[in-house]
Design an enzyme around this catalytic site. Structure first.
Site, PDB file in Angstrom:
ATOM      1  N   ASN A 106       0.831  -1.198   0.000  1.00  0.00           N
ATOM      2  CA  ASN A 106       0.000   0.000   0.000  1.00  0.00           C
ATOM      3  C   ASN A 106       0.867   1.251   0.000  1.00  0.00           C
ATOM      4  OD1 ASN A 106      -2.048  -1.827   0.193  1.00  0.00           O
ATOM      5  ND2 ASN A 106      -2.380  -1.551   2.387  1.00  0.00           N
ATOM      6  N   HIS A 123       5.997  -0.647  -2.766  1.00  0.00           N
ATOM      7  CA  HIS A 123       5.484   0.060  -3.948  1.00  0.00           C
ATOM      8  C   HIS A 123       5.526   1.560  -3.778  1.00  0.00           C
ATOM      9  CE1 HIS A 123       3.116  -3.781  -5.187  1.00  0.00           C
ATOM     10  NE2 HIS A 123       4.395  -3.857  -5.470  1.00  0.00           N
TER      11      HIS A 123
HETATM   12  C1  BV8 Z   1       8.541  -5.272 -11.880  1.00  0.00           C
HETATM   13  C2  BV8 Z   1       1.811   1.410  -6.887  1.00  0.00           C
HETATM   14  C3  BV8 Z   1      10.324  -5.654 -13.300  1.00  0.00           C
HETATM   15  C4  BV8 Z   1       1.173   2.433  -7.696  1.00  0.00           C
HETATM   16  C5  BV8 Z   1       1.456  -0.800  -7.806  1.00  0.00           C
HETATM   17  C6  BV8 Z   1       4.375  -7.054 -18.139  1.00  0.00           C
HETATM   18  C7  BV8 Z   1       5.080  -5.872 -18.246  1.00  0.00           C
HETATM   19  C8  BV8 Z   1       5.738  -5.296 -17.147  1.00  0.00           C
HETATM   20  C9  BV8 Z   1       5.691  -5.922 -15.922  1.00  0.00           C
HETATM   21  C10 BV8 Z   1       4.962  -7.096 -15.843  1.00  0.00           C
HETATM   22  C11 BV8 Z   1       4.323  -7.675 -16.919  1.00  0.00           C
HETATM   23  N1  BV8 Z   1       3.713  -8.824 -16.492  1.00  0.00           N
HETATM   24  C12 BV8 Z   1       3.946  -8.986 -15.175  1.00  0.00           C
HETATM   25  C13 BV8 Z   1       4.712  -7.957 -14.775  1.00  0.00           C
HETATM   26  C14 BV8 Z   1       5.179  -7.726 -13.453  1.00  0.00           C
HETATM   27  C15 BV8 Z   1       4.249  -6.697 -12.825  1.00  0.00           C
HETATM   28  C16 BV8 Z   1       3.042  -7.447 -12.320  1.00  0.00           C
HETATM   29  O1  BV8 Z   1       3.131  -8.132 -11.330  1.00  0.00           O
HETATM   30  N2  BV8 Z   1       1.902  -7.312 -13.023  1.00  0.00           N
HETATM   31  C17 BV8 Z   1       0.719  -8.047 -12.592  1.00  0.00           C
HETATM   32  C18 BV8 Z   1      -0.525  -7.166 -12.737  1.00  0.00           C
HETATM   33  C19 BV8 Z   1       0.597  -9.303 -13.418  1.00  0.00           C
HETATM   34  N3  BV8 Z   1       5.006  -6.120 -11.741  1.00  0.00           N
HETATM   35  C20 BV8 Z   1       5.697  -4.994 -11.937  1.00  0.00           C
HETATM   36  O2  BV8 Z   1       5.679  -4.334 -12.950  1.00  0.00           O
HETATM   37  C21 BV8 Z   1       6.566  -4.606 -10.764  1.00  0.00           C
HETATM   38  N4  BV8 Z   1       7.870  -4.332 -11.242  1.00  0.00           N
HETATM   39  O3  BV8 Z   1       8.185  -6.401 -12.043  1.00  0.00           O
HETATM   40  O4  BV8 Z   1       9.681  -4.788 -12.389  1.00  0.00           O
HETATM   41  C22 BV8 Z   1      11.612  -5.051 -13.486  1.00  0.00           C
HETATM   42  C23 BV8 Z   1      12.700  -5.711 -12.963  1.00  0.00           C
HETATM   43  C24 BV8 Z   1      13.924  -5.163 -13.151  1.00  0.00           C
HETATM   44  C25 BV8 Z   1      14.044  -3.942 -13.836  1.00  0.00           C
HETATM   45  C26 BV8 Z   1      12.921  -3.282 -14.332  1.00  0.00           C
HETATM   46  C27 BV8 Z   1      11.682  -3.823 -14.150  1.00  0.00           C
HETATM   47  C28 BV8 Z   1       6.044  -3.347 -10.096  1.00  0.00           C
HETATM   48  C29 BV8 Z   1       4.678  -3.626  -9.505  1.00  0.00           C
HETATM   49  C30 BV8 Z   1       4.237  -2.426  -8.688  1.00  0.00           C
HETATM   50  C31 BV8 Z   1       3.034  -1.807  -9.362  1.00  0.00           C
HETATM   51  N5  BV8 Z   1       2.538  -0.729  -8.501  1.00  0.00           N
HETATM   52  N6  BV8 Z   1       1.047   0.190  -7.050  1.00  0.00           N
HETATM   53  C32 BV8 Z   1      -0.186   2.785  -7.169  1.00  0.00           C
HETATM   54  O5  BV8 Z   1      -0.616   2.274  -6.106  1.00  0.00           O
HETATM   55  O6  BV8 Z   1      -0.820   3.599  -7.841  1.00  0.00           O
HETATM   56  S1  BV8 Z   1       0.549  -2.237  -7.838  1.00  0.00           S
HETATM   57  C33 BV8 Z   1      -0.919  -2.111  -7.020  1.00  0.00           C
HETATM   58  O7  BV8 Z   1      -1.340  -3.493  -6.856  1.00  0.00           O
HETATM   59  C34 BV8 Z   1      -0.883  -1.572  -5.599  1.00  0.00           C
HETATM   60  O8  BV8 Z   1       0.396  -1.330  -5.089  1.00  0.00           O
HETATM   61  C35 BV8 Z   1      -1.500  -2.710  -4.814  1.00  0.00           C
HETATM   62  O9  BV8 Z   1      -1.077  -2.712  -3.529  1.00  0.00           O
HETATM   63  C36 BV8 Z   1      -0.962  -3.843  -5.581  1.00  0.00           C
HETATM   64  C37 BV8 Z   1      -1.488  -5.185  -5.260  1.00  0.00           C
HETATM   65  O10 BV8 Z   1      -2.890  -5.108  -5.206  1.00  0.00           O
HETATM   66  P1  BV8 Z   1      -3.548  -5.561  -3.814  1.00  0.00           P
HETATM   67  O11 BV8 Z   1      -2.946  -4.747  -2.732  1.00  0.00           O
HETATM   68  O12 BV8 Z   1      -3.465  -7.029  -3.699  1.00  0.00           O
HETATM   69  O13 BV8 Z   1      -5.025  -5.073  -3.996  1.00  0.00           O
HETATM   70  P2  BV8 Z   1      -6.179  -5.846  -4.787  1.00  0.00           P
HETATM   71  O14 BV8 Z   1      -7.300  -4.881  -4.992  1.00  0.00           O
HETATM   72  O15 BV8 Z   1      -5.606  -6.568  -5.968  1.00  0.00           O
HETATM   73  O16 BV8 Z   1      -6.677  -6.965  -3.770  1.00  0.00           O
HETATM   74  C38 BV8 Z   1      -7.323  -6.568  -2.574  1.00  0.00           C
HETATM   75  C39 BV8 Z   1      -7.482  -7.830  -1.766  1.00  0.00           C
HETATM   76  O17 BV8 Z   1      -8.012  -7.485  -0.503  1.00  0.00           O
HETATM   77  C40 BV8 Z   1      -8.449  -8.848  -2.387  1.00  0.00           C
HETATM   78  O18 BV8 Z   1      -7.892 -10.133  -2.264  1.00  0.00           O
HETATM   79  C41 BV8 Z   1      -9.708  -8.714  -1.501  1.00  0.00           C
HETATM   80  O19 BV8 Z   1     -10.364  -9.959  -1.370  1.00  0.00           O
HETATM   81  C42 BV8 Z   1      -9.094  -8.316  -0.195  1.00  0.00           C
HETATM   82  N7  BV8 Z   1      -9.966  -7.524   0.680  1.00  0.00           N
HETATM   83  C43 BV8 Z   1     -10.820  -6.531   0.329  1.00  0.00           C
HETATM   84  N8  BV8 Z   1     -11.368  -5.998   1.451  1.00  0.00           N
HETATM   85  C44 BV8 Z   1     -10.824  -6.667   2.517  1.00  0.00           C
HETATM   86  C45 BV8 Z   1      -9.937  -7.642   2.027  1.00  0.00           C
HETATM   87  N9  BV8 Z   1      -9.250  -8.478   2.828  1.00  0.00           N
HETATM   88  C46 BV8 Z   1      -9.447  -8.333   4.163  1.00  0.00           C
HETATM   89  N10 BV8 Z   1     -10.275  -7.423   4.706  1.00  0.00           N
HETATM   90  C47 BV8 Z   1     -10.988  -6.584   3.924  1.00  0.00           C
HETATM   91  N11 BV8 Z   1     -11.826  -5.682   4.488  1.00  0.00           N
END
Ligand code: BV8
Ligand code: ZN
Length: 259
Positions: A106, A123
């Protein structure tokens, strides 16, 4: 969704109370009960926007004003939000337990406002910004910001949000400390994340392979539920406070379950 039983809560409470090193990994779900929309849930942030359109360097260079409007809107939401009991329970563990590390995906800063001291923000931080040209960094807590996109006071360049976008690498130092904590933990609790984003989500299997017991707190199934040893289904704001170590002796704790 069946809420966890008292027995399940008590087993996990004892695991945590007896942990030598507890690592907690949180995601957007931990801030949901503070009123901050999650990314992938119903009504989530990515629902109305596509990550590719906003949380990437290319998107920013294409339309810095649009990206900043999104971040300014989120900063406004967060500024009005308060940490919830889940954030506070995590902050209490840091004070009570002998070994503890908090890693968060977060960017909202609610863990800090709940009293957590050492937060590994893998992040980044939505309250930080840095100059695209000269790299100067600053914290700016104003919401809303007076001018979008904000300009660098030193060189007049474009300021960008201090967060890690898709395709960007994480801070080496923060990532190294997060990996170390995952490897060192005997209990690894993952709360409120869909575990879709890497490398952050990979910390769970790293901890598992290093021998940690994995506990998940989530409303629903996530990408790591299958490797969790204990899954507590329910809202983090209600479940986490119930996992605080009680000062009851185990036999008293047992009696509180089966009077
Ligand atoms: C990297 C910051 C490599 C900004 C965020 C193709 C091209 C490029 C990269 C990739 C690619 N394919 C894959 C990748 C890797 C990519 C990636 O993982 N993509 C995913 C989508 C497949 N990752 C990256 O690009 C990372 N960098 O790999 O670099 C590299 C290496 C060397 C050199 C150069 C490059 C960087 C990733 C960071 C992205 N930035 N955020 C912003 O916030 O604006 S990501 C964003 O998603 C947030 O940070 C967030 O925290 C994060 C994860 O989401 P969650 O926190 O899990 O939130 P979500 O809504 O998904 O889920 C909520 C959960 O809570 C659910 O499960 C729900 O059931 C639950 N919930 C809801 N309410 C409750 C609850 N649980 C309990 N109680 C409740 N009340
Ligand atoms: Zn500058």
């Amino acid at each position: 969704m069946a809420e966890p039983s008292q027995i399940e809560l008590d087993v996990v409470r004892r695991l945590i109370g007896g942990a030598h090193f507890l690592t907690v990994l949180t995601g957007a779900g931990v801030s949901a009960e503070s009123g901050i929309p999650t990314f992938r849930g119903p009504g989530g942030l990515w629902r109305t926007f596509r990550a590719e359109d906003l949380a990437t360097p290319e998107a920013f260079l294409r339309n810095a004003k649009l990206v900043w409007e999104w971040y300014d809107w989120r900063r406004g939401l967060i500024a009005k939000a308060e940490p919830n009991p889940g954030h506070r329970a995590i902050a209490a563990w840091e004070r009570i337990l002998p070994g503890f590390t908090l890693i968060t995906q977060n960017v909202d800063g609610l863990h800090d406002r709940a009293g957590s001291r050492n937060v590994l923000k893998v992040h980044g931080d939505i309250w930080e910004m840095r100059c695209f040209e000269c790299g100067v960094r600053k914290v700016d807590l104003r919401a809303p910001l007076p001018v979008l996109p904000p300009k660098c006071a030193r060189c007049g360049g474009l300021m960008r949000p201090g967060v890690v976008w898709f395709g960007e690498s994480l801070s080496e130092d923060v990532w190294m400390r997060a990996e170390q904590a995952a490897r060192a933990s005997d209990i690894f609790l993952v709360a409120g994340t869909s575990a879709q984003v890497y490398p952050a989500a990979g910390l769970v299997s790293l901890a598992k392979h290093a021998g940690a017991v994995i506990v998940e707190v989530n409303l629903e199934e996530s990408g790591v539920s299958s490797i969790a040893d204990a899954v507590l289904r329910g809202p983090a704001g209600e479940i986490l406070p119930q996992l605080a170590p009680t000062n009851k002796r185990p036999d008293e704790a047992a009696r509180s379950i089966r009077p």
